[in-house]
Design a protein around this motif. Structure first.
Motif, PDB file in Angstrom:
ATOM      1  N   ARG A   1       4.191   9.900  -9.851  1.00  0.00           N
ATOM      2  CA  ARG A   1       3.557  10.133 -11.149  1.00  0.00           C
ATOM      3  C   ARG A   1       2.761  11.431 -11.162  1.00  0.00           C
ATOM      4  O   ARG A   1       2.718  12.138 -12.153  1.00  0.00           O
ATOM      5  CB  ARG A   1       2.655   8.956 -11.513  1.00  0.00           C
ATOM      6  CG  ARG A   1       3.433   7.720 -11.856  1.00  0.00           C
ATOM      7  CD  ARG A   1       2.511   6.582 -12.201  1.00  0.00           C
ATOM      8  NE  ARG A   1       3.286   5.402 -12.563  1.00  0.00           N
ATOM      9  CZ  ARG A   1       2.798   4.187 -12.638  1.00  0.00           C
ATOM     10  NH1 ARG A   1       1.514   3.986 -12.408  1.00  0.00           N
ATOM     11  NH2 ARG A   1       3.560   3.180 -12.966  1.00  0.00           N
ATOM     12  N   HIS A   2       2.131  11.740 -10.029  1.00  0.00           N
ATOM     13  CA  HIS A   2       1.332  12.975  -9.925  1.00  0.00           C
ATOM     14  C   HIS A   2       2.217  14.218  -9.984  1.00  0.00           C
ATOM     15  O   HIS A   2       1.856  15.228 -10.579  1.00  0.00           O
ATOM     16  CB  HIS A   2       0.515  12.947  -8.627  1.00  0.00           C
ATOM     17  CG  HIS A   2      -0.391  14.127  -8.471  1.00  0.00           C
ATOM     18  ND1 HIS A   2      -1.400  14.403  -9.377  1.00  0.00           N
ATOM     19  CD2 HIS A   2      -0.438  15.104  -7.528  1.00  0.00           C
ATOM     20  CE1 HIS A   2      -2.017  15.500  -8.988  1.00  0.00           C
ATOM     21  NE2 HIS A   2      -1.465  15.942  -7.866  1.00  0.00           N
TER      22      HIS A   2
ATOM     23  N   GLU B   1       2.487   1.746  -3.377  1.00  0.00           N
ATOM     24  CA  GLU B   1       1.486   2.279  -4.302  1.00  0.00           C
ATOM     25  C   GLU B   1       1.340   3.783  -4.108  1.00  0.00           C
ATOM     26  O   GLU B   1       1.255   4.537  -5.082  1.00  0.00           O
ATOM     27  CB  GLU B   1       0.153   1.575  -4.058  1.00  0.00           C
ATOM     28  CG  GLU B   1      -0.940   1.964  -5.027  1.00  0.00           C
ATOM     29  CD  GLU B   1      -2.232   1.220  -4.734  1.00  0.00           C
ATOM     30  OE1 GLU B   1      -3.294   1.820  -4.987  1.00  0.00           O
ATOM     31  OE2 GLU B   1      -2.178   0.075  -4.266  1.00  0.00           O
ATOM     32  N   GLN B   2       1.327   4.255  -2.865  1.00  0.00           N
ATOM     33  CA  GLN B   2       1.220   5.691  -2.584  1.00  0.00           C
ATOM     34  C   GLN B   2       2.432   6.445  -3.115  1.00  0.00           C
ATOM     35  O   GLN B   2       2.295   7.513  -3.719  1.00  0.00           O
ATOM     36  CB  GLN B   2       1.094   5.931  -1.072  1.00  0.00           C
ATOM     37  CG  GLN B   2      -0.222   5.502  -0.486  1.00  0.00           C
ATOM     38  CD  GLN B   2      -0.213   5.580   1.037  1.00  0.00           C
ATOM     39  OE1 GLN B   2       0.834   5.760   1.657  1.00  0.00           O
ATOM     40  NE2 GLN B   2      -1.399   5.414   1.627  1.00  0.00           N
TER      41      GLN B   2
ATOM     42  N   LYS C   1       0.837  -1.196   0.000  1.00  0.00           N
ATOM     43  CA  LYS C   1       0.000   0.000   0.000  1.00  0.00           C
ATOM     44  C   LYS C   1       0.879   1.255   0.000  1.00  0.00           C
ATOM     45  O   LYS C   1       0.615   2.214  -0.721  1.00  0.00           O
ATOM     46  CB  LYS C   1      -0.936  -0.003   1.203  1.00  0.00           C
ATOM     47  CG  LYS C   1      -1.977   1.077   1.162  1.00  0.00           C
ATOM     48  CD  LYS C   1      -3.046   0.818   2.190  1.00  0.00           C
ATOM     49  CE  LYS C   1      -4.228   1.693   1.876  1.00  0.00           C
ATOM     50  NZ  LYS C   1      -5.483   1.113   2.248  1.00  0.00           N
TER      51      LYS C   1
ATOM     52  N   VAL D   1       4.451   5.583  -5.595  1.00  0.00           N
ATOM     53  CA  VAL D   1       4.393   5.598  -7.061  1.00  0.00           C
ATOM     54  C   VAL D   1       3.357   6.607  -7.535  1.00  0.00           C
ATOM     55  O   VAL D   1       3.605   7.386  -8.470  1.00  0.00           O
ATOM     56  CB  VAL D   1       4.087   4.183  -7.608  1.00  0.00           C
ATOM     57  CG1 VAL D   1       3.784   4.222  -9.096  1.00  0.00           C
ATOM     58  CG2 VAL D   1       5.245   3.242  -7.328  1.00  0.00           C
ATOM     59  N   HIS D   2       2.216   6.644  -6.889  1.00  0.00           N
ATOM     60  CA  HIS D   2       1.159   7.573  -7.267  1.00  0.00           C
ATOM     61  C   HIS D   2       1.626   9.021  -7.083  1.00  0.00           C
ATOM     62  O   HIS D   2       1.422   9.875  -7.960  1.00  0.00           O
ATOM     63  CB  HIS D   2      -0.104   7.310  -6.435  1.00  0.00           C
ATOM     64  CG  HIS D   2      -1.246   8.218  -6.783  1.00  0.00           C
ATOM     65  ND1 HIS D   2      -1.929   8.122  -7.977  1.00  0.00           N
ATOM     66  CD2 HIS D   2      -1.809   9.249  -6.099  1.00  0.00           C
ATOM     67  CE1 HIS D   2      -2.866   9.062  -8.011  1.00  0.00           C
ATOM     68  NE2 HIS D   2      -2.815   9.748  -6.882  1.00  0.00           N
ATOM     69  N   GLU D   3       2.275   9.319  -5.946  1.00  0.00           N
ATOM     70  CA  GLU D   3       2.792  10.667  -5.700  1.00  0.00           C
ATOM     71  C   GLU D   3       3.848  11.048  -6.732  1.00  0.00           C
ATOM     72  O   GLU D   3       3.885  12.181  -7.205  1.00  0.00           O
ATOM     73  CB  GLU D   3       3.384  10.750  -4.298  1.00  0.00           C
ATOM     74  CG  GLU D   3       2.354  10.694  -3.187  1.00  0.00           C
ATOM     75  CD  GLU D   3       2.997  10.514  -1.813  1.00  0.00           C
ATOM     76  OE1 GLU D   3       4.245  10.547  -1.721  1.00  0.00           O
ATOM     77  OE2 GLU D   3       2.240  10.336  -0.842  1.00  0.00           O
TER      78      GLU D   3
END
Length: 87
Positions: A83-84, A76-77, A73, A79-81
């Motif tokens: 990419r954002h 995932e956070q 989890k 990677v998301h940050e």
């Protein structure tokens, strides 16, 4: 194609003392089958024996490099940050 040979590889590791005989049981061949045996001595082995498994190596590397352990989890956070923030 009638003369074509089929090959099957079976790996068995057996230690034999000098001047002794080895009987290997549990092979997937019928009695009386013609088989080819390749004997590899200790000095002719090209591959270096693995001292420890990949899991032991990874654990020691994580400790040595002080890499933090993350849950899926949290990864995932991250990677998301990442990419954002690229836009």
């Amino acid at each position: 194609m009638r003369n074509a040979k089929t090959f099957r590889a079976v790996r068995k590791k057996v230690k034999i003392k000098a001047g002794r005989r080895a009987e290997i049981a549990g092979l997937p061949f019928a009695p009386g089958s013609e088989v080819e045996v390749i004997v590899v001595g200790p000095g002719t082995s090209k591959a270096k024996p693995a001292e420890k498994s990949i899991y032991d190596y990874t654990d020691s590397l994580i400790e040595k490099k002080r890499i933090p352990r993350y849950s899926m989890k949290r990864i995932e956070q991250i990677v998301h940050e990442s990419r954002h923030s690229r836009g």
